[in-house]
Design an enzyme around this catalytic site. Structure first.
Site, PDB file in Angstrom:
ATOM      1  N   ASN A 240      36.985  12.581  33.469  1.00  0.00           N
ATOM      2  CA  ASN A 240      37.859  12.932  34.805  1.00  0.00           C
ATOM      3  C   ASN A 240      38.504  11.651  35.142  1.00  0.00           C
ATOM      4  OD1 ASN A 240      38.958  13.476  37.267  1.00  0.00           O
ATOM      5  ND2 ASN A 240      36.986  14.267  38.299  1.00  0.00           N
TER       6      ASN A 240
ATOM      7  N   LYS B  11      40.198  10.692  37.641  1.00  0.00           N
ATOM      8  CA  LYS B  11      40.452  10.616  39.202  1.00  0.00           C
ATOM      9  C   LYS B  11      41.878   9.966  39.416  1.00  0.00           C
ATOM     10  CE  LYS B  11      35.748  11.036  39.667  1.00  0.00           C
ATOM     11  NZ  LYS B  11      34.281  11.029  40.394  1.00  0.00           N
TER      12      LYS B  11
ATOM     13  N   HIS C 141      36.320  20.250  42.441  1.00  0.00           N
ATOM     14  CA  HIS C 141      35.218  19.123  42.120  1.00  0.00           C
ATOM     15  C   HIS C 141      34.888  18.687  43.753  1.00  0.00           C
ATOM     16  CE1 HIS C 141      34.856  14.740  41.898  1.00  0.00           C
ATOM     17  NE2 HIS C 141      34.549  15.218  40.641  1.00  0.00           N
TER      18      HIS C 141
ATOM     19  N   GLU D  65      34.997  16.011  45.110  1.00  0.00           N
ATOM     20  CA  GLU D  65      35.773  15.389  46.014  1.00  0.00           C
ATOM     21  C   GLU D  65      36.963  16.138  46.641  1.00  0.00           C
ATOM     22  OE1 GLU D  65      36.612  12.292  42.910  1.00  0.00           O
ATOM     23  OE2 GLU D  65      34.351  11.904  43.225  1.00  0.00           O
TER      24      GLU D  65
ATOM     25  N   GLU E 229      27.423  18.923  39.244  1.00  0.00           N
ATOM     26  CA  GLU E 229      27.564  17.435  39.598  1.00  0.00           C
ATOM     27  C   GLU E 229      27.106  17.402  41.095  1.00  0.00           C
ATOM     28  OE1 GLU E 229      31.414  15.742  37.487  1.00  0.00           O
ATOM     29  OE2 GLU E 229      32.044  16.413  39.203  1.00  0.00           O
TER      30      GLU E 229
ATOM     31  N   GLY F 257      29.502   8.681  41.342  1.00  0.00           N
ATOM     32  CA  GLY F 257      30.160   7.337  41.466  1.00  0.00           C
ATOM     33  C   GLY F 257      29.082   6.310  42.138  1.00  0.00           C
TER      34      GLY F 257
ATOM     35  N   SER G 143      27.462   9.860  37.451  1.00  0.00           N
ATOM     36  CA  SER G 143      26.953   8.598  36.746  1.00  0.00           C
ATOM     37  C   SER G 143      26.415   8.707  35.119  1.00  0.00           C
ATOM     38  CB  SER G 143      25.673   8.111  37.601  1.00  0.00           C
ATOM     39  OG  SER G 143      26.290   7.534  38.863  1.00  0.00           O
TER      40      SER G 143
HETATM   41  P1  13P Z   1      31.129   9.263  37.933  1.00  0.00           P
HETATM   42  O1  13P Z   1      30.644   9.543  36.432  1.00  0.00           O
HETATM   43  O2  13P Z   1      31.775   8.056  38.203  1.00  0.00           O
HETATM   44  O3  13P Z   1      29.708   9.209  38.768  1.00  0.00           O
HETATM   45  O4  13P Z   1      32.014  10.533  38.325  1.00  0.00           O
HETATM   46  C1  13P Z   1      31.468  11.939  38.154  1.00  0.00           C
HETATM   47  C2  13P Z   1      32.605  12.766  38.378  1.00  0.00           C
HETATM   48  O5  13P Z   1      32.828  13.243  39.417  1.00  0.00           O
HETATM   49  C3  13P Z   1      33.268  13.516  37.335  1.00  0.00           C
HETATM   50  O6  13P Z   1      34.126  14.510  37.821  1.00  0.00           O
END
Ligand code: 13P
Length: 250
Positions: free
Chosen positions: A10, A12, A96, A98, A168, A174, A214
């Site tokens: 992803n 982002k 997601h 976010e 997740e 992150g 992560s």
């Molecule tokens: P990270 O791998 O940066 O923690 O992000 C995970 C994520 O949100 C994938 O959709």
């Protein structure tokens, strides 16, 4: 039963168009296609057409990071599932963390978007996961149950065959705080039990459950070994080809 195995990235809200196409090219040329393994990347909307064209005819599929639940209309700023499909995408990421926590998406939104994705011929990858305070309060199973029951409410068994779940945990996204392989595996077991009661035994057994949060080259092996982890959804480490290739070639 052998389940689909999916390795996804992803991106982002990162990259320029030139960087996006370059990254896709590097992934395509560097991946060692493993039997039965599927690869998906989720570029930002403005690049999905170019990145999809770059990946066309290769094992790498593309997806949108979000969709709207209507096909067309006066919805300024939104993107239709049909547009995404038309630009070459196979998947749509839905719910997601976010989207849920920054943009206030609810389980009802997730449900409408899953329906819209399926209607457009896209494969929904539905994200679920608990907040740190929910984990610490012992509410992980309850949160996952609500997200899955509400998010996937009302779909017939045939639809479940096209849906993928990404677990997740929000506290691991992150932050560099990866769930241990055992923690992730336990959550995946809980998810599969919830799926059994909402989708039926066969559909639940067949549904891939990916881990995200992560994931890095140095922790992929431990996660990948776990029986209930059918792949990964990678954020930060999917933004550069050396790290993402180490993960997808595990
Ligand atoms: P990270 O791998 O940066 O923690 O992000 C995970 C994520 O949100 C994938 O959709």
């Amino acid at each position: 039963m052998a389940r689909r195995e999916i390795f996804a990235g992803n991106w982002k809200m990162y990259k320029t168009s030139a960087e996006a196409v370059k990254l896709a090219k590097e992934l395509v040329s560097g991946l060692e296609k493993k039997p039965g393994r599927e690869y998906v990347i989720f570029p930002p909307f403005p690049y999905i057409r170019d990145v999809s064209a770059e990946c066309s005819g290769t094992p790498v599929k593309t997806g949108a990071q979000n969709i709207y639940h209507e096909v067309q209309g006066a919805f300024t700023g939104e993107v239709s599932p049909l547009m995404v499909k038309d630009c070459g995408c196979t998947f749509a990421l839905i719910g997601h963390s976010e989207r849920r926590h920054i943009f206030n998406e609810t389980d009802a939104d997730v449900n409408r978007k899953v329906r819209a994705a399926l209607d457009a011929g896209l494969e929904p990858m539905v994200c679920v996961g608990e907040l740190l305070e929910e984990r610490e309060g012992g509410q992980t199973a309850q949160v996952l149950e609500r997200q899955i029951r509400e998010g996937l409410r009302g779909f017939p068994a045939a639809d479940f065959a096209k849906i993928t779940i990404a677990y997740e945990p929000v506290w691991a996204i992150g932050t560099g705080k990866v769930a241990t392989p055992e923690m992730a595996d336990d959550a995946h077991k809980i998810i599969r039990e919830i799926l059994k009661s909402s989708a039926g035994e066969a559909a639940a057994e067949a549904m891939p459950i990916l881990y995200g949060g992560s994931v890095k080259p140095d922790n992929i092996e431990g996660l990948y070994k776990m029986e209930n982890i059918d792949g990964v959804l990678v954020g930060g480490a999917s933004l550069e080809s050396p790290s993402f290739l180490k993960i997808i070639n595990v």
